[in-house]
Every structure is written in C-alpha cells, then in structure tokens.
Scaffold this active site. Structure first.
Site, PDB file in Angstrom:
ATOM      1  N   ASP A 366      57.895  71.444  73.167  1.00 30.05           N
ATOM      2  CA  ASP A 366      57.346  72.597  73.879  1.00 30.05           C
ATOM      3  C   ASP A 366      55.822  72.523  73.821  1.00 30.05           C
ATOM      4  OD1 ASP A 366      57.081  75.002  75.206  1.00 30.05           O
ATOM      5  OD2 ASP A 366      57.447  76.234  73.439  1.00 30.05           O
ATOM      6  N   PHE A 367      55.289  71.403  74.324  1.00 29.46           N
ATOM      7  CA  PHE A 367      53.839  71.207  74.316  1.00 29.46           C
ATOM      8  C   PHE A 367      53.234  72.032  75.444  1.00 29.46           C
ATOM      9  CE2 PHE A 367      53.257  66.836  72.076  1.00 29.46           C
ATOM     10  CZ  PHE A 367      54.024  67.289  71.012  1.00 29.46           C
ATOM     11  N   GLU A 368      52.286  72.876  75.083  1.00 31.15           N
ATOM     12  CA  GLU A 368      51.627  73.735  76.052  1.00 31.15           C
ATOM     13  C   GLU A 368      50.114  73.544  75.936  1.00 31.15           C
ATOM     14  OE1 GLU A 368      53.094  77.765  75.815  1.00 31.15           O
ATOM     15  OE2 GLU A 368      55.162  77.116  75.487  1.00 31.15           O
ATOM     16  N   GLY A 369      49.365  74.397  76.623  1.00 30.63           N
ATOM     17  CA  GLY A 369      47.912  74.362  76.501  1.00 30.63           C
ATOM     18  C   GLY A 369      47.323  73.008  76.823  1.00 30.63           C
ATOM     19  N   GLN A 455      59.911  76.031  82.080  1.00 30.01           N
ATOM     20  CA  GLN A 455      59.641  77.467  81.964  1.00 30.01           C
ATOM     21  C   GLN A 455      59.321  78.040  83.344  1.00 30.01           C
ATOM     22  OE1 GLN A 455      56.725  78.442  78.926  1.00 30.01           O
ATOM     23  NE2 GLN A 455      57.248  76.619  77.744  1.00 30.01           N
TER      24      GLN A 455
END
Length: 582
Positions: A366-369, A455
C-alpha cells in the site's frame, strides 16, 4: 563565358544525388483493393475518401475496438527508418509496436503523420500500426511509407498473428495464418528465444508452469533466411487457484497499529465474512531504510488491545477458518523508498521477520505519497530503471520465491499510480513523476499477484478508455476504472501498452463509510457496478472493453474498523451480494 558553362556542366555531372530510400511496406496504399499484407481489426478497403489512387483504409472504430491495422516487416539491426502515413479522422495514431508513436486529435482532411525510429542491435523485424480510438468515428489512412533498407531478400513474409487455441496447466497451444512465399518451417519465439520449430501452422508449448503467462510470436524461414516475426499473442496456463480464497472475496484493512478515531477491533472479533484481513500498517524506521516494523496499537490509544499471544492465536484461528491474514506495508504515513540494494535487502529481511513472527499468509503493498516515482527517461514500464521501482520488484520476487506458491500478494495503489498512466506517465512533459509508477511493479509481478484492488477513492476525475472523465462516488467510476485494469491500456505517449490482468486478480477498493475517505459509494451503486463488471449487465451505457469478468475477485474496503463504527454497513450490504454472484 563559354568556359564557365563548360566547368559548371562538369560540376553538375560530378554531383551524386542520393537515391530515395525504398518503401518496404507491402500494399502501402491498399491499391490491391484488399488488406493484403496487413492484419486488421475492424479494417476494410474503401474507394472514398482516398488521398491518391483508387483505395484507402477505413478503420471502423467501435466502443470496444479501436480498429488497429498493423504490418510486420523485416528490417536491419541498428538502422534508422522513417514511417509516415496520411490519415483522416479524430484521434488517429501511427506508431511502431514497442517504440515511437505519434497522433492527431482531429484531421478533417488527409494530414500526414511521420516519425523516425532506430532498430535495436539484433532486431530483424518491426511492426508498424495505425489505429483510431474507442468511441470515435471511423478513420481513414492512405499512402503509408516505411523508408529504409529491407530484410533478407527471398525470405518468406511474416506469418499472421497467432491465436491461443487451447491451454492446460502445463501447456499453451497456438495456431497462425500461413506466411506467403516459399516456407520451409516456422520458429515459435518467446521473447528472443526459439522455443519450438514446426513445419505446419500449429504448435503446442509444453512443460510450462501452472497459472503462468507467456507471450509468443512466430517467424517463417527458408534457405534464404527468416521472415520478420508476427505480432505476439499472450496466453496463461490453467491451474490458477485463489490460494484457498473465496471466488468473490471481501477484503478489509484492520487498524492493528492505531485506532484512527474509529476504535480498535480485536483480531478475534473480526467477523467471519472477511476473507482477507490486511494488518495496517508495517512502516519503515526511516523513508529510505527499508527496515519495516510492525508495532501493535499501544494501550494508551487502544485500551481494549489484546496481548501479543492472544493476537497471534486469533490469527491462527482465522487461518484455520480459511481466511488470509497479511501485513500491509506503507499507508498514508509510511513512505517507503528502496533507493539502494541495501534498503532492498533490509526490506526482505524485516518483512520476512514480521511474516514469520505471526505466521502470516503474505503481504499487501500500500505504497502511497512519494514512495514510488519514475526518474527522467524511465519510459518503458516493461523495463524500469528507477531504483525505487527496480528494488521493490526484486524484493517482492525474492519474498515470493522464499514462501512459495501459497504466498498471497495484494496491492492497493491509488488511481493516480495506475489508471492516470493512460494519460501521463512519470514526469514526461513536465508532469508529476509519480503518475503511473505502479504499472512496472504490477507488470513485473503479474504472475505472482493474487489481487490488485485499486483505491477507487480519494481520487480526482480520471479519464477512462472511452476518453471520458469519470468521477468517484458512483457505479460509473468503478466500472470504468476496473475495466482499464482488465482490458489494459496504452501508457501515455510511451508507445507501450499495459496488458490487462486476469479477472481473478482484479478487485476494487471503497471507503467503508462516509468518514472513512472521499468517494463513498452507496451499496446500490456498488451492486450496479458489480452487475456490469461480473455479468455485463446494468453498465449504464458504458461498453466494457475487457468484457465481463465472472471470476472477478471481490471488494476491498478501508476499513474493517470504520465498518464496525458504522454498524457493519459494508459487510452486511456486500458480503451476501458477493456470495450470491455466480
């Protein structure tokens, strides 16, 4: 002055005018009155409107077919070629498969598109193409030219594009249209490797791994040499299993390390309807360390938190009931940048330690940013060069190899990192260098990936394959975004196309409730989207480019805790609906 004229005449005679490069395309103006030499979907030859001669190509675009015509030609390695064509219509593309492309948004009369490309060392064939775009009117094309030296004289033409005629858990069978000219036999290629040689136009490739994808092209040969390769076809062997998952799974994140205002839910109290439970979150000790730690929620924030022993026992009880429990890495606050091989190795070691400590089933990314991004010049998702991408791929492959076929791998990217790659990829054109940056990771792990649940929330409007912008919160958004993952799509202006995933690998994510994230979708609209995606019904005028997906894997939500806070609306609405799907 007579001597000047003589000298001038001698000089003219000594000037060597270079010969015009040859057009090596077959039937470049469709003057045979047929599609000879071309492989077309939705293409036909028309007598009007034409640019020159008596015929031209007409591409009959539909909502589900952009009417591509292609031709594969023999070329010489390390050589520069110029490709051009005259086109008429809206959103018409001209390009070289795997290479350069150009397009026009609107040409009311015939306009020329042109590009140059240089073949790679060892390259002996190139496929050129023209196509329109989904939902646009028909386009026309005429007077193609591919200027440059041809391949081996006397060699046969390229065979037609192969078709998959059958699969087993260990084999893929192919057939293809015959080449023209004198043909001794055919070589079947996987990439640059010859995997089988046959004399007919069929082949069965055996000894393959169950549930693995393979891409094949075919070349004809005779004593004079080998033809250009056909276009490639991709097939997947049978034997794909859900690793014990429900056919249509309910997937949720459990706040295991914080409460986030929604309250703490003990592992033992997670309802049995949840098929995959993602523990949120494992986070790094620093952005670039790769050292991932999973700290369970402190009593000060979660007064009802269970002991470590109780937690581990509850994990085992869920697994005994057929559920999968994963460690999710990242989240909004957990920036993970594997900039070095040392960080990569630390990631593998530390994630393995978490999995082993609790006996978990696998890993959720869940890598974000700013965890993932693409360096300048990194424009081929199939061969990434940016260290944070390359090292993550390597780490995930190592973990998969370590734990074997039962290892569950899921990913939860935002639309910005996947579907927005249709319009923008990396920092090309001065844009955000994170756009589409999950695509190389998804592609590299497609054979190991259990579920991709993008998402479908906290997103701006995103352009779908119908070239319309779709806005979160309704069935339309989920249909369009999920169809892109199933059908695949051209990646911005890179000349490369992201292949769609298997339907059993695809889900989509939703906020569990209005407080859980922007983009909450009412249950009835979610069910409308599922009817379209799974059954091909209630699509609201949207045409599925990837077709219905009866094996669609399921729904993900952020989060189990928020669902509990809102009296289990998500679970109560969607678990029975998923169970009732065929």
């Amino acid at each position: 002055m007579r001597w000047l004229a003589v000298v001038f005449g001698v000089l003219l005679a000594s000037i060597v005018v270079p010969a015009q490069a040859a057009n090596i395309l077959t039937n470049p103006g469709f003057e045979t009155g047929a599609l000879d030499g071309w492989s077309c979907s939705g293409g036909s030859v028309v007598s009007t409107p034409v640019r020159t001669g008596g015929h031209a190509l007409n591409g009959a675009v539909t909502s589900s077919d952009y009417a591509q015509c292609s031709q594969t030609v023999p070329v010489q390695p390390g050589t520069t070629y110029t490709l051009s064509a005259w086109v008429r219509g809206s959103y018409v593309y001209l390009g070289v498969t795997g290479g350069a492309s150009t397009w026009t948004p609107s040409a009311t009369s015939y306009s020329q598109l042109s590009l140059t490309f240089t073949t790679a060392a060892g390259q002996t064939s190139a496929q050129v193409y023209v196509h329109g775009w989904y939902g646009q009117p028909a386009y026309q094309a005429d007077d193609f030219a591919l200027d440059g030296p041809g391949g081996t004289p006397g060699a046969p033409s390229a065979p037609g594009t192969p078709s998959i005629t059958g699969t087993t858990a260990t084999s893929i069978s192919l057939s293809w249209p015959a080449a023209t000219g004198t043909v001794t036999g055919y070589r079947v290629y996987e990439g640059a490797t010859v995997v089988q040689t046959v004399t007919g136009t069929t082949a069965t490739l055996s000894g393959l791994t169950a549930c693995s994808s393979h891409s094949y092209s075919v070349a004809a040969y005779n004593s004079a040499g080998e033809s250009a390769k056909s276009a490639a076809v991709t097939g997947t062997t049978a034997g794909c299993s859900g690793g014990g998952l429900a056919k249509h799974a309910l997937i949720g994140y459990l706040h295991a390390s914080f409460a986030n205002g929604s309250g703490y839910v003990r592992m033992a109290d997670v309802p049995q309807e949840w098929d995959i439970i993602n523990l949120a979150f494992g986070e790094p000790t620093s952005v670039t360390s790769g050292d991932i730690r999973f700290n369970r929620c402190p009593v000060s924030e979660c007064p009802n938190v269970e002991s470590d022993a109780e937690f581990a026992a509850a994990v085992k009880a869920k697994q005994a009931a057929g559920k999968k429990v994963l460690i999710s890495i990242g989240g909004a606050n957990g920036q993970v940048q594997l900039t070095t091989t040392a960080a990569r190795d630390a990631f593998v070691s530390s994630v393995s330690a978490i999995i082993d400590r609790y006996g978990l089933d696998g890993l959720d990314i869940d890598f974000e940013g700013h965890s993932l991004y693409l360096n300048p010049g990194d424009t081929d998702f199939r061969n990434p060069t940016t260290p944070v991408i390359v090292n993550l791929i390597s780490a995930l492959k190592t973990l998969k190899a370590k734990y074997g076929s039962g290892f569950v791998l899921t990913m939860a990217p935002e639309t910005f990192f996947v579907q927005v790659g249709y319009q923008f990829y990396g920092g090309a054109g001065g844009g955000d260098n994170r756009t589409g940056s999950y695509l190389p990771v998804i592609h590299a792990l497609r054979d190991a990936l259990t579920v991709l649940h993008v998402q479908d929330y906290n997103s701006g409007p995103v352009m779908g394959l119908d070239n319309q912008y779709h806005t979160m919160g309704g069935a339309d958004f989920h249909i369009a975004m999920t169809d892109m993952v199933k059908a695949g799509f051209p990646v911005a202006n890179t000349g490369h196309t992201f292949p769609g995933l298997r339907e059993d690998q695809i889900g989509f994510g939703l906020p569990a409730a209005v407080s859980a994230g922007n983009g909450y979708t009412a249950p009835a609209a979610v069910h409308t989207a599922l009817d379209c995606l799974v059954k091909g019904q209630n699509c609201g005028g949207y045409s599925l480019r990837g077709g219905p997906s009866p094996a669609f894997r399921g729904l993900m939500t952020w989060s189990i805790n928020w669902d509990h806070y809102y009296n289990w609306e998500f679970r109560n609405s969607h678990a029975p609906y998923l169970d009732a799907l065929p």
